[in-house]
Design an enzyme around this catalytic site. Structure first.
Site, short mmCIF file in Angstrom:
data_model
loop_
_atom_site.label_atom_id
_atom_site.label_comp_id
_atom_site.label_asym_id
_atom_site.label_seq_id
_atom_site.Cartn_x
_atom_site.Cartn_y
_atom_site.Cartn_z
N GLY A 146 32.07 44.59 52.13
CA GLY A 146 32.08 44.78 50.79
C GLY A 146 31.77 43.33 50.04
O GLY A 146 32.06 42.33 50.76
N CYS A 147 31.38 43.33 48.97
CA CYS A 147 30.98 42.00 48.12
C CYS A 147 32.53 41.32 47.69
O CYS A 147 32.45 40.11 48.54
CB CYS A 147 30.51 42.30 46.92
SG CYS A 147 30.88 43.63 45.59
N TYR A 148 33.30 42.04 47.25
CA TYR A 148 34.69 41.41 47.06
C TYR A 148 35.27 40.96 48.52
O TYR A 148 35.86 39.71 48.36
CB TYR A 148 35.65 42.29 46.11
CG TYR A 148 35.58 42.54 44.84
CD1 TYR A 148 35.34 41.18 44.02
CD2 TYR A 148 35.33 43.62 44.35
CE1 TYR A 148 35.39 41.32 42.51
CE2 TYR A 148 35.17 43.84 42.66
CZ TYR A 148 35.22 42.51 42.13
OH TYR A 148 35.05 42.76 40.71
#
Length: 352
Positions: free
Chosen positions: A150-152
């Site tokens: 994921g990005c976070y």
């Protein structure tokens, strides 16, 4: 040429995949999958692709796509790939999944945080977590299924990873404050993402409940060979793209009772990242900013040692649609096919 298919090609991450793969010298896109725009010209959905893409959008028939593509990217909601993936498909093509379906090894944790039943837990053990800077050795030409982070989580994990791995911080004190542009919420129409709701505003969301939390904890737990529980709070800020994380943790004292110096900690970061193409360590006193990574696959990192509070403040910035999604997926694809890892990703950050 590697034949690539994209399911979810009209979402933000899927659109970014198209942009990157069109410029990849070894790739041909053979399938623009979109449940919402079947039979529409792709360039009518994304006008930036006018005269660049003449194909029409197709459906999400994974079985048929597996017969045509060497690699399938699924930029889809949670549960999509897990509900359709079969051994037969995996025997025919490789998958890079941009959802969370295969990121978390504990199926019970996945089902608790995402609120859905996992339909194909038999593939969890095989799936490789595709954080290239950490798991590069596990992403090989024999790999069939990559769980794209994921990005976070990409930003949060990479920023803290060397210090967790080396035991320089007390992981029980780790607090992650994260801020993201609105594209991180996807292209779907949602009241909370309307211009008037987002503009001139900043808000926390998913407080103590955001779904990227167990992913961060699991991966940092592997790094530190320990159980990790973090406080993770994401915020939505009025910009199109970009993620900035600020992480706080108590430093462990050295054998002589003193705290590590900035130079000693920098030496640790250098040992892990100095040769990493897409990790840029900032000079002392320089804090990462999202504007300096926009449109690129870079992660910028910096840190400050606070002797007064005995804490370290770690900072990381990346483009959530590139290194946080599509760029990382291309990085993984390059490894899967034995290509230069940076191929197709030599992107200079754009400014202003």
């Amino acid at each position: 040429m590697i034949k690539a298919g994209i399911i979810g090609a009209t979402g933000y991450a899927g659109g970014e995949l198209v942009r990157l793969l069109l410029n990849h010298p070894q790739v041909e896109i053979v399938w623009y999958g979109s449940r919402s725009h079947i039979e529409e010209k792709y360039s009518s959905v994304y006008r930036n692709m006018f005269r660049l893409v003449e194909d029409v959008c197709r459906d999400d028939n994974l079985a048929e796509l597996a017969e045509q593509a060497d690699v399938v990217f699924t930029a889809t909601p949670q549960g999509f790939l897990a509900g359709l993936l079969t051994e037969e498909m995996l025997s025919k093509t490789k998958f890079v999944d941009l959802s969370a379906d295969y990121r978390i090894k504990d199926v019970g944790v996945y089902e608790k945080w995402y609120g859905i039943e996992h339909k194909s837990p038999q593939f969890l053990a095989e799936a490789v977590y595709g954080l290239c800077e950490v798991n590069r050795a596990e992403i090989t030409e024999r790999t069939r299924l990559v769980a794209n982070p994921g990005c976070y989580t990409t930003c949060s994990i990479l920023t803290a990873y060397p210090l967790v791995k080396e035991g320089l911080i007390d992981v029980d004190t780790l607090i992650i404050d994260a801020k993201s542009g609105t594209s991180g919420a996807g292209r779907g129409a949602k009241v909370g993402n309307l211009f008037c709701e987002v503009n001139e505003n900043i808000k926390a969301y998913g407080v103590a409940s955001h779904r990227h939390t167990p992913e961060i904890e699991e991966q940092l737990g592997y790094a530190g060979n320990c159980s990790v529980t973090v406080s993770f709070t994401p915020h939505l800020v009025p910009m199109n793209r970009g993620i900035l994380v600020t992480e706080y943790a108590r430093l462990r004292r050295k054998a002589d009772g003193s705290l590590p110096t900035w130079e000693e900690i920098r030496a640790v970061y250098d040992r892990y990242y100095e040769k990493e193409k897409f990790v840029r360590l900032q000079d002392k006193g320089v804090c990462p900013e999202t504007r300096w990574v926009e449109g690129s696959n870079y992660v910028d990192m910096g840190f400050v040692v606070d002797q007064r509070t005995e804490r370290i403040i770690m900072m990381g910035a990346l483009d959530n649609l590139v290194k946080g999604a599509a760029g990382q997926a291309v990085q993984n694809m390059n490894l899967l096919f034995g290509l230069e890892e940076s191929q197709g990703l030599e992107l200079v950050p754009c400014f202003p």
